[in-house]
Design an enzyme around this catalytic site. Structure first.
Site, PDB file in Angstrom:
ATOM      1  N   GLY A  90       9.535  16.429  14.079  1.00 27.90           N
ATOM      2  CA  GLY A  90       8.264  15.675  14.125  1.00 27.90           C
ATOM      3  C   GLY A  90       8.268  14.543  13.104  1.00 27.90           C
ATOM      4  O   GLY A  90       7.238  14.211  12.532  1.00 27.90           O
ATOM      5  N   GLY A  94       5.861  11.533  13.328  1.00 26.69           N
ATOM      6  CA  GLY A  94       4.448  11.901  13.511  1.00 26.69           C
ATOM      7  C   GLY A  94       3.586  11.517  12.315  1.00 26.69           C
ATOM      8  O   GLY A  94       4.073  11.125  11.242  1.00 26.69           O
ATOM      9  N   LEU A 153       1.746  13.381  10.305  1.00 28.05           N
ATOM     10  CA  LEU A 153       1.884  14.203   9.099  1.00 28.05           C
ATOM     11  C   LEU A 153       3.053  13.714   8.238  1.00 28.05           C
ATOM     12  O   LEU A 153       2.975  13.667   7.014  1.00 28.05           O
ATOM     13  CB  LEU A 153       2.091  15.673   9.483  1.00 28.05           C
ATOM     14  CG  LEU A 153       2.031  16.626   8.303  1.00 28.05           C
ATOM     15  CD1 LEU A 153       0.604  16.823   7.830  1.00 28.05           C
ATOM     16  CD2 LEU A 153       2.639  17.975   8.649  1.00 28.05           C
ATOM     17  N   ASP A 169      15.529  16.368  21.993  1.00 25.64           N
ATOM     18  CA  ASP A 169      14.354  16.852  22.719  1.00 25.64           C
ATOM     19  C   ASP A 169      14.189  18.322  22.365  1.00 25.64           C
ATOM     20  O   ASP A 169      15.090  19.131  22.606  1.00 25.64           O
ATOM     21  CB  ASP A 169      14.571  16.675  24.230  1.00 25.64           C
ATOM     22  CG  ASP A 169      13.361  17.159  25.023  1.00 25.64           C
ATOM     23  OD1 ASP A 169      12.421  17.713  24.407  1.00 25.64           O
ATOM     24  OD2 ASP A 169      13.373  16.997  26.247  1.00 25.64           O
ATOM     25  N   LYS A 224      -0.190  24.268  10.236  1.00 17.06           N
ATOM     26  CA  LYS A 224      -1.378  24.868  10.824  1.00 17.06           C
ATOM     27  C   LYS A 224      -1.796  24.049  12.041  1.00 17.06           C
ATOM     28  O   LYS A 224      -1.462  22.874  12.076  1.00 17.06           O
ATOM     29  CB  LYS A 224      -2.449  25.005   9.763  1.00 17.06           C
ATOM     30  CG  LYS A 224      -3.553  23.950   9.766  1.00 17.06           C
ATOM     31  CD  LYS A 224      -4.517  24.210   8.665  1.00 17.06           C
ATOM     32  CE  LYS A 224      -5.887  23.880   8.965  1.00 17.06           C
ATOM     33  NZ  LYS A 224      -6.543  22.867   9.497  1.00 17.06           N
ATOM     34  N   HIS A 282      -2.613  23.850   3.412  1.00 20.25           N
ATOM     35  CA  HIS A 282      -2.364  22.885   2.337  1.00 20.25           C
ATOM     36  C   HIS A 282      -3.405  22.965   1.223  1.00 20.25           C
ATOM     37  O   HIS A 282      -3.160  22.485   0.118  1.00 20.25           O
ATOM     38  CB  HIS A 282      -2.240  21.460   2.884  1.00 20.25           C
ATOM     39  CG  HIS A 282      -3.531  20.845   3.301  1.00 20.25           C
ATOM     40  ND1 HIS A 282      -3.983  20.891   4.585  1.00 20.25           N
ATOM     41  CD2 HIS A 282      -4.472  20.185   2.590  1.00 20.25           C
ATOM     42  CE1 HIS A 282      -5.157  20.286   4.649  1.00 20.25           C
ATOM     43  NE2 HIS A 282      -5.477  19.851   3.457  1.00 20.25           N
ATOM     44  N   ASP A 307     -10.674  25.082  12.450  1.00 15.42           N
ATOM     45  CA  ASP A 307      -9.984  24.052  11.671  1.00 15.42           C
ATOM     46  C   ASP A 307     -10.136  24.301  10.173  1.00 15.42           C
ATOM     47  O   ASP A 307      -9.201  24.052   9.411  1.00 15.42           O
ATOM     48  CB  ASP A 307     -10.560  22.670  12.035  1.00 15.42           C
ATOM     49  CG  ASP A 307      -9.777  21.531  11.401  1.00 15.42           C
ATOM     50  OD1 ASP A 307      -8.535  21.584  11.423  1.00 15.42           O
ATOM     51  OD2 ASP A 307     -10.399  20.586  10.876  1.00 15.42           O
ATOM     52  N   HIS A 335      -8.826  27.325   5.299  1.00 20.61           N
ATOM     53  CA  HIS A 335      -9.115  26.886   3.926  1.00 20.61           C
ATOM     54  C   HIS A 335     -10.267  27.658   3.263  1.00 20.61           C
ATOM     55  O   HIS A 335     -10.158  28.093   2.123  1.00 20.61           O
ATOM     56  CB  HIS A 335      -9.475  25.397   3.908  1.00 20.61           C
ATOM     57  CG  HIS A 335      -8.504  24.526   4.645  1.00 20.61           C
ATOM     58  ND1 HIS A 335      -7.138  24.710   4.591  1.00 20.61           N
ATOM     59  CD2 HIS A 335      -8.694  23.463   5.452  1.00 20.61           C
ATOM     60  CE1 HIS A 335      -6.546  23.791   5.325  1.00 20.61           C
ATOM     61  NE2 HIS A 335      -7.460  23.033   5.872  1.00 20.61           N
TER      62      HIS A 335
HETATM   63  N1  NAP Z   1      -1.658  14.682  11.003  1.00 23.10           N
HETATM   64  C1  NAP Z   1      -2.347  15.387  10.147  1.00 23.10           C
HETATM   65  O1  NAP Z   1      -3.138  14.867   9.360  1.00 23.10           O
HETATM   66  C2  NAP Z   1      -2.165  16.880  10.076  1.00 23.10           C
HETATM   67  C3  NAP Z   1      -2.876  17.606   9.078  1.00 23.10           C
HETATM   68  C4  NAP Z   1      -2.683  18.990   9.000  1.00 23.10           C
HETATM   69  C5  NAP Z   1      -1.817  19.618   9.880  1.00 23.10           C
HETATM   70  N2  NAP Z   1      -1.166  18.893  10.846  1.00 23.10           N
HETATM   71  C6  NAP Z   1      -0.266  19.614  11.737  1.00 23.10           C
HETATM   72  O2  NAP Z   1       1.024  19.020  11.662  1.00 23.10           O
HETATM   73  C7  NAP Z   1       1.675  19.083  12.923  1.00 23.10           C
HETATM   74  C8  NAP Z   1       2.092  17.675  13.325  1.00 23.10           C
HETATM   75  O3  NAP Z   1       0.938  16.863  13.464  1.00 23.10           O
HETATM   76  P1  NAP Z   1       1.046  15.280  13.636  1.00 23.10           P
HETATM   77  O4  NAP Z   1      -0.347  14.767  13.529  1.00 23.10           O
HETATM   78  O5  NAP Z   1       2.074  14.722  12.719  1.00 23.10           O
HETATM   79  O6  NAP Z   1       1.545  15.139  15.162  1.00 23.10           O
HETATM   80  P2  NAP Z   1       1.974  13.825  15.915  1.00 23.10           P
HETATM   81  O7  NAP Z   1       1.591  12.603  15.157  1.00 23.10           O
HETATM   82  O8  NAP Z   1       1.499  13.957  17.315  1.00 23.10           O
HETATM   83  O9  NAP Z   1       3.583  13.906  15.913  1.00 23.10           O
HETATM   84  C9  NAP Z   1       4.290  14.766  16.748  1.00 23.10           C
HETATM   85  C10 NAP Z   1       5.763  14.679  16.459  1.00 23.10           C
HETATM   86  O10 NAP Z   1       6.431  15.594  17.323  1.00 23.10           O
HETATM   87  C11 NAP Z   1       7.490  14.926  17.964  1.00 23.10           C
HETATM   88  N3  NAP Z   1       7.735  15.474  19.296  1.00 23.10           N
HETATM   89  C12 NAP Z   1       6.803  15.779  20.225  1.00 23.10           C
HETATM   90  N4  NAP Z   1       7.409  16.263  21.338  1.00 23.10           N
HETATM   91  C13 NAP Z   1       8.736  16.286  21.083  1.00 23.10           C
HETATM   92  C14 NAP Z   1       9.872  16.678  21.819  1.00 23.10           C
HETATM   93  N5  NAP Z   1       9.776  17.193  23.041  1.00 23.10           N
HETATM   94  N6  NAP Z   1      11.067  16.543  21.245  1.00 23.10           N
HETATM   95  C15 NAP Z   1      11.192  16.022  19.994  1.00 23.10           C
HETATM   96  N7  NAP Z   1      10.162  15.666  19.244  1.00 23.10           N
HETATM   97  C16 NAP Z   1       8.945  15.771  19.787  1.00 23.10           C
HETATM   98  C17 NAP Z   1       7.033  13.498  18.064  1.00 23.10           C
HETATM   99  O11 NAP Z   1       8.153  12.680  18.281  1.00 23.10           O
HETATM  100  P3  NAP Z   1       8.030  11.296  19.122  1.00 23.10           P
HETATM  101  O12 NAP Z   1       7.243  10.387  18.233  1.00 23.10           O
HETATM  102  O13 NAP Z   1       9.421  10.871  19.274  1.00 23.10           O
HETATM  103  O14 NAP Z   1       7.311  11.631  20.389  1.00 23.10           O
HETATM  104  C18 NAP Z   1       6.373  13.300  16.707  1.00 23.10           C
HETATM  105  O15 NAP Z   1       7.352  13.039  15.733  1.00 23.10           O
HETATM  106  C19 NAP Z   1       0.668  19.748  13.866  1.00 23.10           C
HETATM  107  O16 NAP Z   1       0.919  21.133  13.896  1.00 23.10           O
HETATM  108  C20 NAP Z   1      -0.664  19.487  13.201  1.00 23.10           C
HETATM  109  O17 NAP Z   1      -1.630  20.439  13.557  1.00 23.10           O
HETATM  110  C21 NAP Z   1      -1.314  17.558  10.942  1.00 23.10           C
END
Ligand code: NAP
Length: 458
Positions: free
Chosen positions: A10, A13, A15, A79, A140, A170, A227, A232
């Protein structure tokens, strides 16, 4: 020293951009990570190394010194749903770093991939069950109910032992959360008054000023309860109400937290749910959604120490400020009332600022300076963040460091997750009772109007 290879799934993404990259930069800069650590950044985009770096440059805060970790990051395209790609990842790691490494994995991806990745890395031989040199972080949310969390966990148990599984909350990485134990057990003045004999009630409050932003599709499935409360707020409750540990050992702290979580119940009748006006127009939200963006619950911890002390768990979005704090309301002091009968001595209050204000305020009675003997309410303030030298460590920095060093205290064990889901699962949500609020004043007045609840401090 043994080489550490941290693979982040990821890596393109949100995070990664907002939390993991800043944490990595700081850890490398401070020397907590050094040349013995390499990071493999995985996503499915068809990038080469240079394109990935350009992607990061355009996605992370410009104030970050990304250049400083450029040569520590290696991009790997795969993938997550293709088993062969895990074999390729294994070859890549072996060819580049050999076999005598600590190989760690961070799943910064949607939870729907948790089991698939666990299976993929396990079947490819990237992790070996029981080998503590192979550990995995799960972001989470860990499930959306007790049953779903249990199903994920049962499947993970096929591939890892509990000691290899690191589940993130976190909040536990926040400095003031870690300070709770020091404050409670490092100071006799609190240690001896930390019970129903002295404490009248406790508020655990996490307010946010913003709405759900662009997280609509995730948020609508979870709501404030899943959430925030399940993770938390219940973790904060556990740290505030647990019995004194015999040592600071991870297992001991977790055991004491689990004990109080198992004794925690929510008074169903007291639950208040709200949704901010405008939520239904947010991106990705169905027009008839009844997901709560605000929740207020009255919890009880049925231990000799805390029996019958109400503990309010309150969290919501689109409120007046961004703040996370715990307020310990001490009881009225009969002796003070007798000695100063006309002056209404205040009840002591301890406010633990978790964020945005990090510190402690202890409200006490003092004498006014000068010739008269009036009481004055005064606050002893300790600003925690002001005491820090250099950068304030972010939660993710601490958690990544602990994960790499195999220190699990600040991660949630399965037993804690199980106990937390069992607390929130039985709470009935009655759609008709949802309060639609424009802002905090509107919410306050609607709570009072509808529920006549003077006991809630928002
Ligand atoms: N963002 C936050 O603020 C936050 C806060 C707390 C917890 N979280 C948790 O952290 C996790 C990630 O969140 P996020 O917001 O970073 O998600 P996101 O922005 O949607 O990123 C998803 C990531 O997964 C990759 N991915 C998806 N499908 C894939 C596949 N089939 N093969 C390879 N890679 C794949 C994507 O790659 P591509 O870009 O190449 O599609 C991207 O790097 C989740 O569990 C979320 O609940 C996030």
């Amino acid at each position: 020293m043994m080489k550490t290879v941290l693979t982040i799934f990821g890596a393109t993404g949100n995070l990664m951009h907002i939390k993991l990259v800043p944490a990595l930069i700081r850890l490398f800069k401070s020397g907590h990570l050094n040349n013995d650590t390499s990071v493999i950044c995985v996503s499915r985009r068809d990038y080469n190394q240079e394109m990935y770096y350009e992607h990061l440059l355009s996605s992370v805060s410009p104030s970050l010194d990304l250049e400083s970790i450029k040569n520590k990051l290696t991009y790997f395209q795969m993938d997550l749903q293709n088993p062969e790609d895990y074999q390729n990842l294994k070859k890549k790691i072996e060819l580049t770093y050999g076999n005598d490494i600590q190989s760690l994995f961070y799943l910064a991806v949607s939870p729907e991939f948790f089991v698939e990745i666990a299976q993929g890395i396990s079947q490819a031989g990237l992790v070996e069950k029981g080998n503590i040199r192979n550990r995995v972080v799960f972001e989470k949310p860990f499930g959306h109910s007790f049953e779903s969390a249990k199903s994920i966990n049962t499947q993970l148990e096929n591939y890892f032992t509990e000691s290899q599984i690191y589940r993130i909350d976190h909040y536990l990485g926040k400095d003031m959360i870690q300070n709770i134990l020091v404050m409670r057990f490092g100071n006799i003045v609190f240690e001896n008054n930390w019970s129903r004999d002295s404490i009248e009630k406790i508020d655990i409050l996490v307010k946010e000023h913003s709405g759900i932003g662009n997280r609509g599709s995730y948020y609508d499935q979870s709501g404030a309860m899943n959430d925030m409360v399940q993770s938390h707020l219940l973790q904060m409750l556990a740290l505030i109400t647990m019995e004194p540990p015999k040592s600071l050992d991870s297992a001991e702290i977790r055991k004491n937290k689990i004990e109080v979580l198992k004794k925690t119940t929510i008074d169903n009748q007291s639950a208040i749910f709200g949704q901010y006006i405008g939520y239904l127009s947010e991106q990705g939200i169905p027009s008839d959604s009844s997901t709560e963006t605000f929740v207020c619950l009255k919890a009880q911890v049925d231990t000799p120490r805390f029996k019958d002390v109400p503990i309010y768990l309150i969290t919501g979005k689109k409120l007046d400020e961004k703040i996370a704090e715990i307020i310990i309301h001490f009881k009225e002091h009969t002796l003070a009332n007798t000695l100063w009968p006309n002056q209404k001595p205040l009840h002591n209050q301890l406010v633990i600022g978790v964020s945005e204000y990090e510190g402690v305020r202890f409200q006490m009675n003092f004498k006014t300076p000068g010739l008269n003997d009036n009481l004055v309410e005064t606050s002893l303030d300790y600003c925690h963040s002001c005491q820090k030298i250099g950068n304030n460590p972010e939660a993710y920095e601490k958690l990544l460091k602990d994960f790499i060093e195999n220190t699990p205290t600040l991660f949630t064990s399965w037993d804690e997750i199980e106990a937390s889901w069992k607390i929130v699962d039985p709470i009935d949500f009655i759609r008709e009772t949802l309060i639609h609020y424009a802002d905090i004043d509107d919410l306050r007045s609607k709570i009072r109007e509808r529920k006549g609840r003077e006991d809630i401090d928002l």
